[in-house]
Design a protein around this motif. Structure first.
Motif, mmCIF file in Angstrom:
data_model
loop_
_atom_site.group_PDB
_atom_site.id
_atom_site.type_symbol
_atom_site.label_atom_id
_atom_site.label_comp_id
_atom_site.label_asym_id
_atom_site.label_seq_id
_atom_site.Cartn_x
_atom_site.Cartn_y
_atom_site.Cartn_z
ATOM 1 N N TYR A 27 0.818 -1.208 0.000
ATOM 2 C CA TYR A 27 0.000 0.000 0.000
ATOM 3 C C TYR A 27 0.857 1.266 0.000
ATOM 4 O O TYR A 27 0.650 2.163 -0.809
ATOM 5 C CB TYR A 27 -0.931 -0.038 1.221
ATOM 6 N N LYS A 28 1.826 1.340 0.897
ATOM 7 C CA LYS A 28 2.644 2.551 1.026
ATOM 8 C C LYS A 28 3.551 2.778 -0.180
ATOM 9 O O LYS A 28 4.065 3.869 -0.362
ATOM 10 C CB LYS A 28 3.475 2.501 2.304
ATOM 11 N N GLU A 29 3.727 1.750 -1.012
ATOM 12 C CA GLU A 29 4.532 1.904 -2.223
ATOM 13 C C GLU A 29 3.729 2.476 -3.386
ATOM 14 O O GLU A 29 4.313 2.984 -4.336
ATOM 15 C CB GLU A 29 5.104 0.552 -2.657
ATOM 16 N N ILE A 30 2.405 2.386 -3.314
ATOM 17 C CA ILE A 30 1.598 2.848 -4.456
ATOM 18 C C ILE A 30 0.569 3.915 -4.103
ATOM 19 O O ILE A 30 0.108 4.620 -4.986
ATOM 20 C CB ILE A 30 0.888 1.673 -5.168
ATOM 21 N N VAL A 31 0.209 4.062 -2.835
ATOM 22 C CA VAL A 31 -0.804 5.044 -2.442
ATOM 23 C C VAL A 31 -0.186 6.022 -1.439
ATOM 24 O O VAL A 31 0.424 5.611 -0.463
ATOM 25 C CB VAL A 31 -2.044 4.359 -1.824
ATOM 26 N N VAL A 32 -0.355 7.317 -1.743
ATOM 27 C CA VAL A 32 0.160 8.358 -0.853
ATOM 28 C C VAL A 32 -0.942 9.388 -0.627
ATOM 29 O O VAL A 32 -1.972 9.375 -1.295
ATOM 30 C CB VAL A 32 1.410 9.054 -1.455
ATOM 31 N N GLU A 60 -26.181 15.182 0.399
ATOM 32 C CA GLU A 60 -25.195 15.460 1.454
ATOM 33 C C GLU A 60 -24.160 14.352 1.399
ATOM 34 O O GLU A 60 -24.469 13.193 1.082
ATOM 35 C CB GLU A 60 -25.839 15.566 2.834
ATOM 36 N N PHE A 61 -22.910 14.713 1.664
ATOM 37 C CA PHE A 61 -21.833 13.732 1.505
ATOM 38 C C PHE A 61 -20.591 14.128 2.289
ATOM 39 O O PHE A 61 -20.466 15.266 2.742
ATOM 40 C CB PHE A 61 -21.476 13.573 0.021
ATOM 41 N N VAL A 62 -19.710 13.167 2.420
ATOM 42 C CA VAL A 62 -18.351 13.383 2.921
ATOM 43 C C VAL A 62 -17.401 12.802 1.872
ATOM 44 O O VAL A 62 -17.760 11.875 1.145
ATOM 45 C CB VAL A 62 -18.103 12.729 4.302
ATOM 46 N N SER A 63 -16.205 13.367 1.812
ATOM 47 C CA SER A 63 -15.253 12.938 0.790
ATOM 48 C C SER A 63 -13.879 12.695 1.388
ATOM 49 O O SER A 63 -13.536 13.230 2.446
ATOM 50 C CB SER A 63 -15.128 14.017 -0.288
ATOM 51 N N GLN A 64 -13.108 11.906 0.665
ATOM 52 C CA GLN A 64 -11.737 11.595 1.050
ATOM 53 C C GLN A 64 -10.937 11.450 -0.237
ATOM 54 O O GLN A 64 -11.482 11.031 -1.262
ATOM 55 C CB GLN A 64 -11.727 10.295 1.860
ATOM 56 N N THR A 65 -9.654 11.807 -0.225
ATOM 57 C CA THR A 65 -8.851 11.733 -1.439
ATOM 58 C C THR A 65 -7.513 11.058 -1.183
ATOM 59 O O THR A 65 -7.012 11.045 -0.054
ATOM 60 C CB THR A 65 -8.643 13.138 -2.043
ATOM 61 N N PHE A 66 -6.950 10.515 -2.227
ATOM 62 C CA PHE A 66 -5.631 9.878 -2.169
ATOM 63 C C PHE A 66 -5.024 9.900 -3.565
ATOM 64 O O PHE A 66 -5.708 10.169 -4.549
ATOM 65 C CB PHE A 66 -5.734 8.441 -1.637
ATOM 66 N N ARG A 67 -3.735 9.626 -3.652
ATOM 67 C CA ARG A 67 -3.035 9.597 -4.936
ATOM 68 C C ARG A 67 -2.383 8.233 -5.106
ATOM 69 O O ARG A 67 -1.710 7.734 -4.213
ATOM 70 C CB ARG A 67 -1.968 10.684 -4.987
ATOM 71 N N VAL A 68 -2.588 7.633 -6.279
ATOM 72 C CA VAL A 68 -1.922 6.378 -6.645
ATOM 73 C C VAL A 68 -0.740 6.777 -7.517
ATOM 74 O O VAL A 68 -0.905 7.488 -8.511
ATOM 75 C CB VAL A 68 -2.893 5.434 -7.406
ATOM 76 N N ILE A 69 0.465 6.329 -7.144
ATOM 77 C CA ILE A 69 1.673 6.792 -7.839
ATOM 78 C C ILE A 69 2.264 5.782 -8.818
ATOM 79 O O ILE A 69 3.173 6.115 -9.570
ATOM 80 C CB ILE A 69 2.758 7.241 -6.828
#
Length: 175
Positions: free
Chosen positions: A29-34, A102-111
């Motif tokens: 996970y830590k190698e591809i998602v930051v 109505e909503f909540v959101s979260q974001t991430f980056r795949v490298i």
């Protein structure tokens, strides 16, 4: 007895090699998602898009979707492009009233890999009135964003529950 020992030894050797090989090829996970370095910007794009859909701001939807946009879901074989999205939601607003979201959101980056890019996940509830009934539809939407445009998305919601709320019945096939 020697045949059994040889077989067990050989199987053990094969299993150890298979697990070792699989671990070497797996990305952690830590190698591809930051963390996304621009979380507010990407979350705003998806939030603006969903709000524009619900509150009938089709000009904004057109701006936020990439020309090659493809949306998937809720079923595995469902897909829709930019033009179809605009047409579909334009029709929706002719029949639905009192639309809210109505909503909540979260974001991430795949490298690395096929899913490289900025992603925003959103959990929410879309509600509206149709035929005098209030429909509440919990959903999960995940979108990939590139160059400030939504290039793809996948939505999940319970289509059957919405149909049942509208009075449809599931009738099993006859033998």
């Amino acid at each position: 007895m020697k045949t059994l020992q040889t077989t067990v030894l050989l199987l053990s050797f094969l299993l150890v090699n298979l697990f070792t090989y699989a671990q070497e090829k797996s990305l952690y996970y830590k190698e591809i998602v930051v963390e996304n370095p621009e979380p507010e910007a990407t979350i705003k794009i998806l939030s603006d898009y969903v709000s524009a859909l619900v509150y009938d701001k089709m000009e904004m939807v057109e701006i936020l979707l990439d020309e090659k946009y493809i949306g998937y879901g809720p079923s595995i074989n469902d897909s829709i492009n930019k033009k179809e999205t605009l047409e579909s939601w334009t029709k929706v607003h002719k029949y639905r009233t009192n639309e809210k979201v109505e909503f909540v959101s979260q974001t991430f980056r795949v490298i690395k890999g096929n899913h490289k890019g900025d992603w925003v996940s959103q959990w929410g509830t879309y509600s509206y009135m149709l035929n005098g009934k209030t429909i509440e539809m919990p959903y999960q939407l995940t979108a990939r964003i590139k160059d400030n445009k939504i290039i793809s998305s996948r939505i999940y919601y319970d289509n059957l529950e919405v149909a049942k709320e509208l009075g449809y019945e599931v009738i099993p096939p006859k033998n």
